[in-house]
Every structure is written in C-alpha cells, then in structure tokens.
Design an enzyme around this catalytic site. Structure first.
Site, PDB file in Angstrom:
ATOM      1  N   HIS A  39      16.848  22.376  41.561  1.00  0.00           N
ATOM      2  CA  HIS A  39      16.770  23.842  41.557  1.00  0.00           C
ATOM      3  C   HIS A  39      15.402  24.238  41.013  1.00  0.00           C
ATOM      4  O   HIS A  39      15.096  23.954  39.851  1.00  0.00           O
ATOM      5  CB  HIS A  39      17.880  24.439  40.693  1.00  0.00           C
ATOM      6  N   GLU A  93      22.503  19.244  31.455  1.00  0.00           N
ATOM      7  CA  GLU A  93      22.128  20.655  31.446  1.00  0.00           C
ATOM      8  C   GLU A  93      21.353  20.979  30.177  1.00  0.00           C
ATOM      9  O   GLU A  93      21.823  20.712  29.074  1.00  0.00           O
ATOM     10  CB  GLU A  93      23.378  21.536  31.516  1.00  0.00           C
ATOM     11  N   HIS A  99      19.157  19.130  34.918  1.00  0.00           N
ATOM     12  CA  HIS A  99      19.268  20.536  35.336  1.00  0.00           C
ATOM     13  C   HIS A  99      18.960  21.455  34.162  1.00  0.00           C
ATOM     14  O   HIS A  99      18.820  21.012  33.017  1.00  0.00           O
ATOM     15  CB  HIS A  99      20.682  20.842  35.837  1.00  0.00           C
ATOM     16  N   GLU A 145      14.640  25.786  37.462  1.00  0.00           N
ATOM     17  CA  GLU A 145      15.045  25.070  36.247  1.00  0.00           C
ATOM     18  C   GLU A 145      13.892  24.204  35.758  1.00  0.00           C
ATOM     19  O   GLU A 145      13.947  22.971  35.745  1.00  0.00           O
ATOM     20  CB  GLU A 145      16.296  24.246  36.532  1.00  0.00           C
TER      21      GLU A 145
END
Length: 1282
Positions: free
Chosen positions: A985, A1168, A1082, A988
């Site tokens: 992404h 994350e 991420h 990010e």
C-alpha cells in the site's frame, strides 16, 4: 390474627370467582364489593407487613388479576386497582412492581381499561387510576408495548389525550403511559397515523411555561414518536419546526440561570430526528434554524453546564449545512494511466468478501494489512457458491475454460496460480543463485596438515619461545578449534602463497609490475578459492600492533620480516554471555576510508600513504584475504555457530548492543539520488526533486509526545465552518493551486518525459520576490499528493487530495510543499476530502514537516507539528459512484494549524515520514557499496518491472558458507528461508522505514546480524507497489486495485509484482524449502503501537478449517504462530494485546492468508506499524518516528534469532521420537525439510493460551452508522477514544 383474617378474605374471594355464571346476580356482586373493600382496608393500614404478606402469596395476586379480567362492576374493579396501587406504593419500588408484572398485573389492567372504555359512559376516574398504575408498572415490563397493542389499549389512551389536551389532571395520567407506548416502533407508527403528533403539539401550546413536568413528558413522547420518518413528516407538516425553534429561543433567553436545560435538550432532540428528512432540513433552513442555534451556542460556548445542548446543536447544524460537491472538475483522479490489455483477469466479484459493507462508507477505509478494500465487490447471486472453496475453484476453472476455448495464447491448461514445476523453475531459478553458486571441495582431510605447515613455515610462531608450542600442542590447538576457524587457517595457507607471489612482484623477480596482471591473477585465484565475487572493496585494517605481549604472537612475512597481524593465544575471558566473537575490528578511520567513494571501489583497491593504488603490497593483499574469511584481520578465537548458539536473552541483548544505528538517511551526496531519480518513471510530470529526499534527513534526537487536544477544539472548528455559511461575504475563495488546470494546460507534455528533476530551494530562499499575500503550494514531485488549494480566509486554506491513479477514491496520503509564509502567523489547513470514519488525528497524532531553512542550519529533521488538530465530518457530499450507490454520505476534514518559525521558508508537509522509490534505490546503492563483502552474501536482482517500467528489487542476504568442504556447503544449502515484503500500500511509508531497519541490520557488522545470516537465507521484496509510491497513491496500484486483495489469482500483466512474488514462494515450496517465516510489513492508521496479524485455524471464519498448514494429524492445532509475537513483546513499540490471529472470509485474498494456506507457512504474518504513536511500553505517550520504526525492523530480526535458538536448545533436551513424531504427521510433507522439528518444538515451548491475545475487531467491521447517531464517532474529544 390479622393474617388469618386476610387469608379468610382471599378464600372468600376465590370461592366467588370459582362460580362464573354468564352474569352475576346482585348478591354476588355485593359480596365481591364487600370482600374487596375489606382487603383494601387491610392493605391500607399503616403496617407494612400486611402489604408484604399479599405480595408473597402469588395466589392472592392471581385472584386480584382475575377480578380485573372478569369483573363487571366498576366499584369492584376500582377497589382492586386501589389495592394494587397500595401494594406497589407511591415510590413504585422496582422489586414490588416486578412482582406484580410477573403475576400478570399488566394484562389484567389492560383488560380492565379496554373493558371500561367500551362502556357507554366510561368511568373517567377508573381510567385515570388504571393509567397511573400502568405508568408505575410499565418500566418493569419489557413487553409492555406489545401487551398494550394486543389488548387494544392504545386507542383508549389516545382517546383520552385527544379529548383532554388542556386538562392537567388527565394529561398527568396519560402522558407517562403514552411515552411508554412510544418506545415500541410499531406502536409509534400506529399512534402517529391516528393523530398523536398533532395532539402533542396542541399539548405543547397549552402547557406554555406553567406546567413544566407535563411539557417535559410531552417533548419526551414526541422525541420517541419522530424517530419514525412518517411521524417526522407529520411533525413537519404540522409546522412543528418553527414552533420548536421559537420554543428553544424563548427558553434560551428566559432560562438565564440554566435551571431547565432538560427542556432545551428535549426540543433539540426532536429537531435532530426531524432533520433526518430532507424536508425537515429544508424547513429548518427556511426557519433560519442554523443562525438561531449558532447564535445560542456562541452565547453559551464557555458554559460547561450546556455542553450537551451545544453538542446536539452542532449535530443539527452540521446535518442541515448545505451540501456541496467537491470543488474539482471530476471526482476521478487528475491523472490516468493506460493499462496493458489482459485476456485473463479474474473479475473482482470472484474474490472472497464479507459482503457486509455494500460499498458504503468503507470506500477508503485503511485497515493496513487486513483492511477490506472497496474494490472487493461481489455478485450477490454467487455469494453462496463462492463460500465453498471447491465451488470457487470450479467457477474459476469454468472461466478459464471459456477463455481457453477462445484460444487465448498466453495461458496453458492450468489456472495461473497453479503453475507447473517447469514454469516455476524456468522463471525463478535465476533468483536463487545461492542454491547453485557454491561447489563442494574435498579438502577436509588436508586441513590439519596444511594448517600446521602454514603455522610453522610462515613464521606465525616466530614471536614465541620455541618451547612454548610443540608440534603436539599446535595440533591439539587446531583440533580444539571449530570447523569454521579451520577453514580460515586453510585460507591463511593460501594467503601465504599469495604473499610470496606479491613479495616476488615487489622485488622485481621477472614480473610486469606495471600491467597489473598479478593483481588480476590474485583476484581471480582468490575468487575461485572462496567462490566470492571478484569485484570487492579491499579494506585496509588497522588490526596489527607493534607491541608484543605474552598473550599474543606476531605474524610476520617470512621474506620481508614485516609484521602482518597478531594471533591472540590467550584463553577466552570468562563471560556470562557464553562464547563471543572477538574479531579485531578495524580502526574508525580505516573503516571510514574503506567506505568512501564508488570510484575507489571500482578500481579494486585504495591508495595507501605514498603508494599508488595499482600496487598493493603484501600486507594489503593478506589483509584483504583475511577479511574475506571473516577474520578482520585475524582471530582464531572460537566463533559462535547457529548450532552452538546460547538461547539466553543476556547473550542476545549484549550482542545486539554492539550494533549502532546509523544516524540519519543522508546520502554521500545528492548526485546519486538525482541519478536514480532520472531512472524513476512516473505517470505525470515532476517539476522538482523534493529537498528532504535529495539532501537526506535525520531522526530527531528526542521523543516527540503525542498532541494533547484542548477540550472543545473540534466543536470550535465546526462552528468556524458554520460561520462560513452564515457569512459567505467574508470569504476569499481564491484558488492558489490547481493541478487540474496545470495538467489541462500542459496537455500531452504532462508526462514523465518532461520532468524537471532539479531542486532550487536554496536559491529560492535567497530571493525576496513579492509573489502575493498567500501561500504557494506544490506537489509535483515523487510521492507528492495535493490536487487543489483554496484560500478561504487570510490564513486558512482548504486542501483537496488527489485520489489514487485511475480511481475516484482513496484519499488519505498527502505530501506537498508550501512557501511564502509569514513568521509567527497561525495558518489553518483543512484536508477536506478524507473518507475514513475516524482518524488518529483525534487522538494525539500530528502531521510531519520538514523545513529547508532548519536543514541549512544543521537540523534536517522531519518534525511532528501542528496544533488545534481534529478530524470531523464536513459538508462535501460523496458521489454515489464512490459509496456504492448510497446517497447522502459526506467527506471528512482533517484540520491542523501551523505556526512557522522562519519568514519565507520552504517547508514540506506530509501525512507521515515519506519514503520514496528513489530513496529505496539510493539506499540499495549505498548498501551495495558499504557492506562487508568478505562475510555477507548479498544480491540485488530485478524481480520484474511494474506497469510503468520501474524495476522491482529482490534482495538475497545470508552469510557465505563457513567452509568449502561438504559439511560447510551442506550447512549453507540447508539454511531455512525467511521471506519479507513491504509497501504493497503506497501510503504506508512507515512500513518502508521498518524494512529499512531490517535490511540495514542484516547488512551490518553486528555479531547478531552475522549469526542471523549464518542461520537463514533472507529473501526480501522491499517495495511491492513502486508505481503507487512514485505517483502519490494511498492504497492502489495503477490498475486501481488493492494489490493485497489480489494474491489468490494475480494477473501477470496487471499485477506483476504480486504474481512474481507469489511465484517465488511457490518455487520455494516446490524445492522443499518452505520459509520458516513470511511477514508482510504494513502501516495502520487507526491504532497505536506495532502488532502482528497471524493465522489460527481455531479463529477462522470456517467452522472446521482444515485447509491450512497449522492443523496437524488428529486435528491438533500447531500453535507455533504464537511464538514470534510473544518474542516481539519485549520490543518497546510492540503490543502483544493488539495482535490478532483471526482468519476472516474477507481476508482470503490477502498475502498473509494466501501464503498460509497455499504455500504452507505456519508463521505467516502481517506486521502493522502505527502512523501515530504508542499507548503502552517505554514509548507510551510518544509519537513513533523513523528511529523507532527502524528499531522495530531490527527487533524483528533479533526475535528471529531467538526463535531459532530456542529450537536449538529444546532440540537437545527433547527425544528424537518427538521430532520424528512431528514429521510423521505428514501434514506438510516434504516442506518441513530442514525445519521439520522447528514448528513442533518451538510451539511446545511457547504454548500461550489463545485467550492471551485479543480478538481485535477487524477494521472492515467498523460501524457504518450515520455519525450523528454515534456520538463517539462524531465528536471524539468529548466522548474519548473508546
């Protein structure tokens, strides 16, 4: 005596009730009157025990309820109603009321009420008495509304209200019951149809300011009724909106002491529901409601007692605020990119999805690894079939068969994700050079002889007394050394021969010293010996000492007598950490010189003092070979190997402490970055290189605390927006930056071929041109995103972001330049087309800013900046194309205020610390030129190219074989793999900083990094979506699809990075080298800390999830996936409580789940990292910065060492039967390979209960309610984070 009398009375009552003729004679009626009167007198006495005695006997209560249902005499019914009223008391005790309700008192009263209402002349007193009693019992009866409707009591109450709208006595009895009726939606609809709304407005008019309790009851009933849209429409038609606004104004002016706040809240609650209708909002605006409420709120803004009044007022005003379209030419991206044609592309609706969002507010929800992409829409008719994996496979095969029937040339007889072994081998053999480069050399039997001869013949022991080392002692010393060190001694023998050659060269013994042929011969021969690359950077090591001691021996060249190195022969020092590396590192100056300049490296040597670079002496050559053998310059102190690694945390911590984090990301010069930027291909045209990336940045040397939001700041910003609508003549509305206009005027020249890749920021700072009284904006550089800037007030700007290329949504990432600011002024910036329901901007997060003037003064930092930060819903409507057909949705505003330190500065503002594709390429060049090529096996290959033609790097990092004999090469070939990926992404960027920390650590000289390299082979794809990163996208690639939802069936043309990364993993599975760990890095925008998503069969959406590698024989779950999160819990930024192992249906196409199911990796994770900061651990209350993100990447590596070392320790203590039993399960077959026992042993040593981990709610399940009905989402500061 009293209880006996009471018992006798109820026995008489039961006898009378037992005889039930069709019509009672007057004598029986008289007896009923007498008996009930006596009971009433009895319970009306002052003794509480009498009433309690009746309540304790359910048969007594049954008799009273039966009388209510069958009595035909008003007096008898009246007596029973009074008896029940006495039993419950004046205060309506909850316990007593509950007892009566459980014995059927409610049904009995409704029966008596409807029976009396049917009489020709109903007894009004009895009706009111029953209503008084029902008002006390209703709150304890959950079925009160249903019972009232079924017994047909609603018309009775409504009739009394209609006939007595001005009677205080009747209203006091009827209104509480009407309020209870209205709690039921069906009842509310019935009452509205029969005129209840108009009757209540008549009551409001008649009450005035005299009967406040009745007025409050009337408003409360009206609030419940107008929850129904039909009743709201009736209230609007009755003229209720102006009436309510006038009432609010009167009470606001008259209630100066705020004694009747509840009345104002009730009026506002009625308006809140009415304005849910478009006609209600229109009526509200027509009645000048926004100005009335705005003025009232401004007058009481500082009164804490009126917080709820102001809060509800703000909800109503924002709802009624005139909705506007975004002030842009089109909701689609300014830039578009033509896509390659693909004859085979799995339709989006074929991908698994929860199907719960229906394309609503989730259009741009960033759930980081695991967010539901709005691109994952599905056909409802296929939903049931797609839930079945077998049926899903059949459907995909049917699609493919249709394409094959059309003779599609580029596909064979299998699905794309079912690639043949031949295809995988032809495609990916080249990306695994470590499997084929090294050959076994059968020289092990000569090692001791060669080493002994070398020691004696080379004069290595010349510094020691002859009696110190006999031949036997020397041989014993060599025997005690590990095999890796024997290999180093074997290489020393070869180096001795080379020393002879170069000494002959220097002495002019028939060699051509000018041609450099000997240097080439040396490089070639050493390369053949060690299988090392020949183009290496020679390093001059200052490890030799002129002073000898009794604990060391000097190694000298036998021909020249020059001291070459020292051999440390002292016994190892006692250490609680176990064996340690004691290689003598080079001096600081030598190391710095060794890493300078690609020109020196390309020459294959370095200039010494007074010596030409083309004539290396024997000492340089010897030390070059020593570094190649990881001796640097030489230490025969025992080196730690993976099998000998002590698993204690003390060793790991002490070893890791030797690694110093590189300060900053500044490069050797902007020339390298500029050169790499010229190779970067974008969709649009760039008119500059951003200064922070060109000249580098450094992390701030201190922790930056989370922003503490002042109470009421969100409300203040909302009111400022409302003031815009009320006073439009005070706005400037001046467009100061418009990318649409720039692109339109440039036409076909707005492409990457016309980019101007320079930076003139320093020159601009020296100019003092007057370019207007407004800020200047620009985002035409790599990763930049800003579409339009409008100056609305002198120091306030509305900013609009560009959606992802080829899409009409995904607005979150922003990165732009501003200049021409005034010092000391507070500038407000409103990012006005955000899409998420909530943001960490409400909970302490600040954007980042880089100042060019600060950088020139020696402070090149990205800083967290901004005050008055909040995130709230605005008045710009979202197109139904974006919301999946739903209308009425709006965008959200992220607002912050910045005060600049320098006049006419040039600053860069971003959502998070930028990390561009060119930065990655520049870092790769830097790492390639500075890593220790003598010990680190490092390959940088191009995996594939993106749609725009940008190269996708694939990195391989490990250590060279410990020796070239069979044992060393086999150990090298049996090293398990770790596979890492990042930045799927584009928005990010935090994931890239974590990846930078990982790669930088793996290429460092830290002992732990060396141990890690000797344990694993790392395959890393550091950027999965370069095109999205380059063009400033937030979530998608140029295909306008979320690549993390394309892992199930990637298209080789449209999703090349996913297709080939998946192919690498399939290749590893094919060759029985399934990675031990897969982790996809991420970023997460709505949670704090760093955490992992993993995969657990017991937490899967499937009831019995057996199609995964974590299910062993006998349906026993392998809990090895919990080991790594538990080990990472010691990392400062990591939160174990935030980890989740749920496998949801909507995530079946993500990397984590696909790799888990189809490649067979138990430890398949998504890591994350927050954009914001931490709420636990050492970093609690602090923002997360690049230093902390890079540290997290390093800590991840350290945890991998601990995973492996714990296995090694446990494997010594567990029986071989346990290991073989694990392998014998056959669940993963040959994939277990070299790690067959690892999963079993590690999981047994860390059997953490699943209850220790929170099942974190997935972001795609976030409530989709309208914000006005969800105060926690609407105004974060008043309610709290939640």
């Amino acid at each position: 005596m009293d209880r006996t009398r009471l018992s006798n009375l109820f026995q008489t009552l039961e006898k009378l009730l037992g005889h039930r003729p069709s019509r009672r004679d007057p004598e029986e009626v008289q007896q009923l009157r007498f008996t009930t009167t006596k009971i009433l007198q009895f319970v009306s006495s002052q003794e509480k025990t009498h009433r309690d005695a009746v309540l304790k006997h359910s048969e007594y209560l049954d008799s009273l309820v039966t009388i209510l249902e069958v009595a035909e005499d008003v007096a008898v019914t009246q007596n029973v109603v009074y008896i029940l009223a006495e039993l419950i008391g004046k205060t309506a005790s909850g316990k007593k009321a509950g007892t009566l309700v459980s014995n059927g008192a409610t049904q009995g009263l409704f029966a008596a009420l409807t029976g009396e209402w049917k009489e020709t002349q109903p007894n009004e007193e009895l009706l009111l008495s029953i209503h008084h009693l029902l008002a006390k019992l209703g709150p304890k009866d959950r079925k009160f509304g249903v019972k009232a409707r079924l017994s047909q009591a609603l018309p009775v109450t409504l009739g009394l209200l209609r006939n007595h709208t001005s009677s205080t006595r009747v209203l006091q009895a009827v209104l509480p019951v009407l309020k209870l009726y209205s709690n039921n939606a069906v009842n509310a609809s019935y009452l509205g149809k029969n005129g209840a709304v108009s009757y209540l407005f008549r009551v409001i008019t008649s009450c005035g300011k005299k009967h406040l309790s009745m007025l409050k009851l009337t408003l409360d009933s009206l609030v419940l009724l107008v929850k129904s849209k039909s009743n709201s429409a009736r209230a609007i038609g009755h003229g209720g909106v102006p009436m309510l606004l006038n009432m609010f104004s009167d009470w606001h002016r008259g209630d100066s002491k705020n004694r009747h706040i509840a009345l104002r809240k009730a009026v506002l609650n009625v308006l809140k529901h009415i304005t849910n209708l478009k006609s209600g909002r229109h009526a509200f605006i027509q009645a000048d409601g926004i100005r009335i409420l705005y003025s009232a709120c401004q007058e009481s803004i500082n009164c804490r007692d009126l917080e709820q009044v102001i809060f509800i007022s703000s909800l109503i005003m924002r709802k009624c605020f005139p909705k506007n379209r975004l002030p842009v030419a089109s909701i689609r991206s300014v830039l578009t990119c033509p896509l390659p044609e693909s004859d085979f592309h799995i339709p989006e609706f074929m991908m698994l999805n929860d199907g719960g969002d229906n394309g609503s507010e989730n259009s741009s929800l960033d759930n980081d690894d695991d967010i539901s992409s709005d691109d994952d829409t599905e056909a409802s008719k296929l939903q049931t079939e797609m839930e079945d994996p077998i049926r899903r496979h059949q459907l995909l095969q049917e699609i493919y068969d249709e394409l094959a029937a059309e003779q599609v040339p580029e596909f064979g007889a299998e699905l794309p994700y079912e690639r043949s072994a031949e295809d995988l081998s032809l495609s990916y053999d080249k990306f695994f050079p470590e499997m084929f480069e090294f050959e076994i050399q059968e020289e092990e039997e000569e090692d001791l002889t060669l080493s002994r001869n070398f020691y004696t013949s080379s004069g290595l022991m010349s510094g020691l007394p002859r009696h110190s080392f006999s031949e036997t002692a020397l041989e014993e010393l060599i025997h005690q050394m590990p095999r890796s060190s024997r290999h180093s001694l074997h290489s020393l023998r070869r180096t001795s021969e080379l020393c002879d050659s170069f000494n002959n060269l220097q002495m002019g013994q028939g060699r051509d010293t000018e041609s450099g042929a000997d240097v080439a011969s040396y490089s070639s021969s050493s390369s053949r010996l060690l299988n090392r690359p020949t183009a290496v950077e020679p390093r001059l090591t200052a490890g030799a000492s002129d002073n000898s001691s009794e604990d060391s021996a000097s190694a000298v060249n036998v021909r020249t007598g020059a001291s070459v190195f020292r051999l440390d022969i002292s016994p190892p020092r006692a250490s609680k950490c176990g064996p340690t590396l004691r290689a003598k590192s080079a001096s600081k100056g030598g190391r710095q010189k060794a890493s300078k300049g690609s020109k020196q490296q390309s020459q294959g040597g370095r200039k010494g003092k007074g010596k030409p670079s083309g004539k290396p002496n024997a000492r340089e050559v010897l030390e070059l070979d020593l570094e190649w053998n990881n001796t640097a310059p030489l230490s025969i102190t025992r080196m730690t190997t993976p099998s000998e690694l002590n698993a204690s945390d003390e060793f790991l911590d002490s070893a890791g402490s030797e690694y110093m984090v590189e300060e900053g990301t500044a490069f050797d010069g902007p020339e390298i970055y500029s050169d790499m930027a010229c190779r970067t291909k974008s969709v649009g045209r760039f008119n500059k290189l951003a200064y922070p990336e060109l000249h580098g940045c450094k992390p701030v040397p201190y922790g930056e605390p989370l922003f503490e939001k002042k109470f009421g700041i969100q409300r203040q910003k909302i009111f400022e927006d409302i003031d815009r609508m009320i006073n439009p003549d005070q706005l400037l509305d001046k467009v100061v930056y418009d990318l649409d206009t720039i692109v339109r005027l440039a036409g076909s020249m707005y492409s990457t071929h016309y980019s101007n890749l320079k930076n003139m920021d320093e020159q601009r700072l020296q100019r003092r041109e007057d370019i207007g009284a407004h800020l200047m904006f620009n985002a035409q550089f790599e990763s930049g995103n800003l579409r339009k800037a409008i100056q609305v007030r002198q120091y306030e700007y509305d900013l609009f972001l560009n959606p992802d290329i080829n899409t009409n949504h995904h607005h979150q990432w922003f990165y732009f330049e501003i200049s021409n600011m005034e010092v000391g002024r507070q500038y407000r910036f409103n990012i006005s087309n955000c899409e998420k329901l909530n943001s960490q901007f409400n909970y302490g997060m600040q954007p980042v800013m880089y100042s060019v003037k600060e950088a020139l003064q020696g402070r090149p930092h990205w800083l967290r900046v901004g005050s008055e930060i909040c995130y709230y819903k605005n008045h710009f409507t979202r197109s139904s194309q974006v919301t999946g057909g739903q209308k009425g949705k709006t965008y959200y505003t992220a607002t912050f205020t910045i005060t600049f330190k320098h006049e006419r500065d040039i600053c860069y503002i971003a959502y998070h610390f930028p990390y561009t594709y060119t930065m990655l390429q520049t870092h790769l060049i830097k790492w390639e030129n500075t890593y220790d090529q003598s010990s680190i096996y490092f390959k940088n290959q191009v995996l594939t190219e993106t749609i725009s033609g940008n190269a996708v790097p694939l990195l391989t990092i490990t250590a060279y074989p410990l020796s070239n004999n069979r044992e060393g090469i086999e150990q090298f070939r049996n090293r398990p793999y770790i596979f890492l990926s990042s930045r799927v992404h584009p928005g990010e960027s935090n994931s890239s900083w974590v990846m930078k920390g990982t790669i930088q650590f793996l290429l460092s000289n830290a002992p732990m990094a060396q141990t890690l390299r000797e344990m694993y082979v790392f395959k890393i794809v550091p950027m999965l979506n370069p095109d999205g990163v380059i063009n400033g996208n937030h979530r998608c690639s140029l295909v306008a699809e979320d690549l993390n939802r394309r892992w199930l069936v990637p298209c080789p043309k449209l999703h090349p990075t996913i297709y080939h990364t998946r192919g690498l993993l399939q290749y590893l599975k094919m060759v029985n080298k399934v990675p031990v760990v897969y982790c996809d890095y991420h970023g997460h925008s709505r949670r704090k800390n760093v955490f992992l998503y993993g995969c657990s069969p017991s937490m899967s959406w499937q009831t019995e999830d057996l199609d995964n590698p974590a299910m062993l024989a006998g349906k026993v779950e392998d809990t090895g996936y919990k080991t790594l999160p538990k080990l990472l819990a010691s990392a400062p930024a990591f939160s174990l409580n935030n980890c989740s192992f749920m496998v949801e249906k909507s995530k079946e196409a993500t990397a984590r789940v696909v790799v888990w199911r189809q490649v067979g990796i138990v430890r398949s994770y998504t890591m994350e990292s927050t954009y914001c900061g931490c709420d636990q651990g050492p970093y609690r209350g602090l923002h997360i910065g690049t230093r902390e993100l890079e540290e997290m990447g390093r800590k991840f590596c350290e945890a991998l060492i601990k995973v492996r070392s714990r296995h090694a320790v446990s494997s010594d203590t567990n029986s071989q039967q346990d290991v073989s039993g694990t392998i014998a399960t056959g669940q993963r077959g040959s994939e277990l390979g070299a790690i067959g026992g690892d999963v079993h042993l590690v999981s047994s040593s860390s059997s953490t209960s699943s209850s220790s981990y929170h099942r974190v709610q997935s972001d795609e399940e976030e409530d989709d309610e309208e914000e006005e009905d969800n105060p926690c989402e609407e105004v974060g500061e008043e309610i709290g984070e939640g």
